[in-house]
Design a protein around this motif. Structure first.
Motif, PDB file in Angstrom:
ATOM      1  N   HIS A  12      75.588  -1.546   4.489  1.00  0.00           N
ATOM      2  CA  HIS A  12      76.305  -2.200   5.604  1.00  0.00           C
ATOM      3  C   HIS A  12      76.976  -3.348   5.349  1.00  0.00           C
ATOM      4  O   HIS A  12      76.274  -4.423   5.254  1.00  0.00           O
ATOM      5  N   HIS A  44      84.487  -1.433  10.425  1.00  0.00           N
ATOM      6  CA  HIS A  44      84.427  -1.098  12.065  1.00  0.00           C
ATOM      7  C   HIS A  44      85.683   0.048  12.029  1.00  0.00           C
ATOM      8  O   HIS A  44      86.907  -0.275  11.791  1.00  0.00           O
ATOM      9  N   GLU A  69      81.337   1.939  10.457  1.00  0.00           N
ATOM     10  CA  GLU A  69      80.717   1.647  11.520  1.00  0.00           C
ATOM     11  C   GLU A  69      81.297   2.007  12.938  1.00  0.00           C
ATOM     12  O   GLU A  69      82.322   1.364  12.815  1.00  0.00           O
ATOM     13  N   HIS A  80      76.784   0.341  17.901  1.00  0.00           N
ATOM     14  CA  HIS A  80      77.243   0.839  16.833  1.00  0.00           C
ATOM     15  C   HIS A  80      76.688   1.937  16.043  1.00  0.00           C
ATOM     16  O   HIS A  80      75.399   1.738  15.713  1.00  0.00           O
ATOM     17  N   HIS A 196      71.758  -1.846  13.685  1.00  0.00           N
ATOM     18  CA  HIS A 196      70.880  -2.964  14.283  1.00  0.00           C
ATOM     19  C   HIS A 196      70.350  -2.631  15.573  1.00  0.00           C
ATOM     20  O   HIS A 196      70.785  -3.280  16.582  1.00  0.00           O
ATOM     21  N   ARG A 199      69.672  -5.267  18.495  1.00  0.00           N
ATOM     22  CA  ARG A 199      70.631  -6.156  19.029  1.00  0.00           C
ATOM     23  C   ARG A 199      71.132  -5.733  20.356  1.00  0.00           C
ATOM     24  O   ARG A 199      72.073  -6.602  20.963  1.00  0.00           O
ATOM     25  N   ASP A 253      75.121  -6.401   6.623  1.00  0.00           N
ATOM     26  CA  ASP A 253      76.361  -6.739   7.635  1.00  0.00           C
ATOM     27  C   ASP A 253      77.014  -7.840   7.313  1.00  0.00           C
ATOM     28  O   ASP A 253      77.493  -8.812   8.080  1.00  0.00           O
TER      29      ASP A 253
HETATM   30 MN    MN Z   1      77.616  -3.694  14.294  1.00  0.00          MN
END
Ligand code: MN
Ligand code: AMP
Ligand code: MN
Ligand code: MN
Length: 282
Positions: A12, A44, A69, A80, A196, A199, A253
């Motif tokens: 990621h 993304h 993602e 996500h 994640h 989050r 990330d």
């Molecule tokens: Mn994300």
């Protein structure tokens, strides 16, 4: 390729193709330099960096898995979904991602309009200046503009005071549906992973529903070790993975050497009792 949990897999991260600041080639170098053995670039809503990332990894002798993602709206929240091992030339996912990206330009203009009302002018052009891919203007680009303007001292500060719910510059947005995102990933031969999970501002009941529904539609893994989780959350989401029968993923990330406090390939290994998602890729 090995499939054990102590493999240095980083599945990621982001390049200039979305909201990162390094090119796919620079990321490959950095990952390799940090000892990454299996790498995925997961921009993304974009597959534009996949070919470059794969070639760069191959030149370094580092194993590569294609990635993305996807931004998804679910129960009024943005979540996500990472897709790994997809065919990055598959028409279904390319078309789906194009549609997902489409609303970003308008959203950015509305964000700028809001910011201008609190005295911050020129945010659209300013954010666009930071975007390496004008099809993918994101809140991160606005955050960098606000730091450049001296409105906030760093991007962390921005995401506490701007661009989030109830703060200036926040514009709600409808992303892809969870079912569509998972269907695109599966249609392109990939594995769908909840990014994640720690989050999201969802209740325990809503998270339970998310895991169950995600599993029902063919989702296969969740991120356990991620730059977006605290060490306590490594434990929590390790247990969740076991409880729901998900494979476990690991990824920094990483976005930028200054902004990201976790570098590529430097997270703790996956706990041994979990089954790594990379058992699927060899
Ligand atoms: Mn994300
Ligand atoms: P967007 O897809 O345009 O809504 O932008 C989302 C991106 O903003 C994420 O991928 C992160 O890179 C960044 N972001 C969101 N929330 C935060 C936060 N609290 N701290 C730092 N970056 C954030
Ligand atoms: Mn991002
Ligand atoms: Mn990310």
């Amino acid at each position: 390729m090995t499939s054990h949990s102590s493999l240095n897999a980083d599945l990621h991260c982001h390049s200039v193709v979305s909201d990162g600041t390094l090119t796919p080639e620079q990321l490959a170098e950095r990952a390799h330099g940090n000892g990454v053995q299996l790498w995925a670039l997961t921009d993304h809503d974009e597959l534009g960096g996949q070919e470059r990332a794969r070639i760069a990894a191959s030149l370094l002798g580092m194993d590569y898995v294609s990635g993305v993602e996807i931004s998804v709206s679910w129960m009024g929240q943005t979540i996500h979904i990472v897709g790994l091992g997809i065919d990055a030339t598959h028409a279904g996912i390319l078309e789906g991602l194009r549609r997902t990206r489409d609303g970003r330009g308008n959203r950015a203009k509305m964000m700028a309009e809001q910011l201008s009302k609190v005295g911050i002018a020129g945010a659209y052009e300013g954010a666009l200046h930071f975007a390496g891919n004008h099809d993918l203007i994101s809140r991160t680009h606005f955050a960098r503009f606000l730091v450049e303007q001296g409105v906030c001292r760093d991007t962390d500060h921005v995401f506490k005071n701007y661009l989030v719910e109830d703060k200036p510059g926040y514009v709600p947005h409808l992303w892809a549906s969870l079912d569509d995102a998972v269907a695109w990933i599966k249609g392109a031969g990939g594995a769908a992973v909840i990014a994640h999970p720690g989050r999201y501002k969802l209740s325990a009941m809503q998270m339970d529903e998310l895991y169950k529904h995600f599993k029902d539609i063919g989702g296969i893994a969740i991120e356990v070790i991620t730059g977006s989780h605290s060490p306590n959350q490594y434990q929590t989401y390790g247990k969740i993975a076991q409880h729901y029968g998900f494979l476990a993923s690991r990824g920094s990330d990483f976005h930028d050497p200054e902004e990201s406090y976790i570098d590529l390939g430097t997270l703790p290994h996956l706990p041994e009792h979990l089954t790594p998602v990379w058992t699927l890729f060899h």
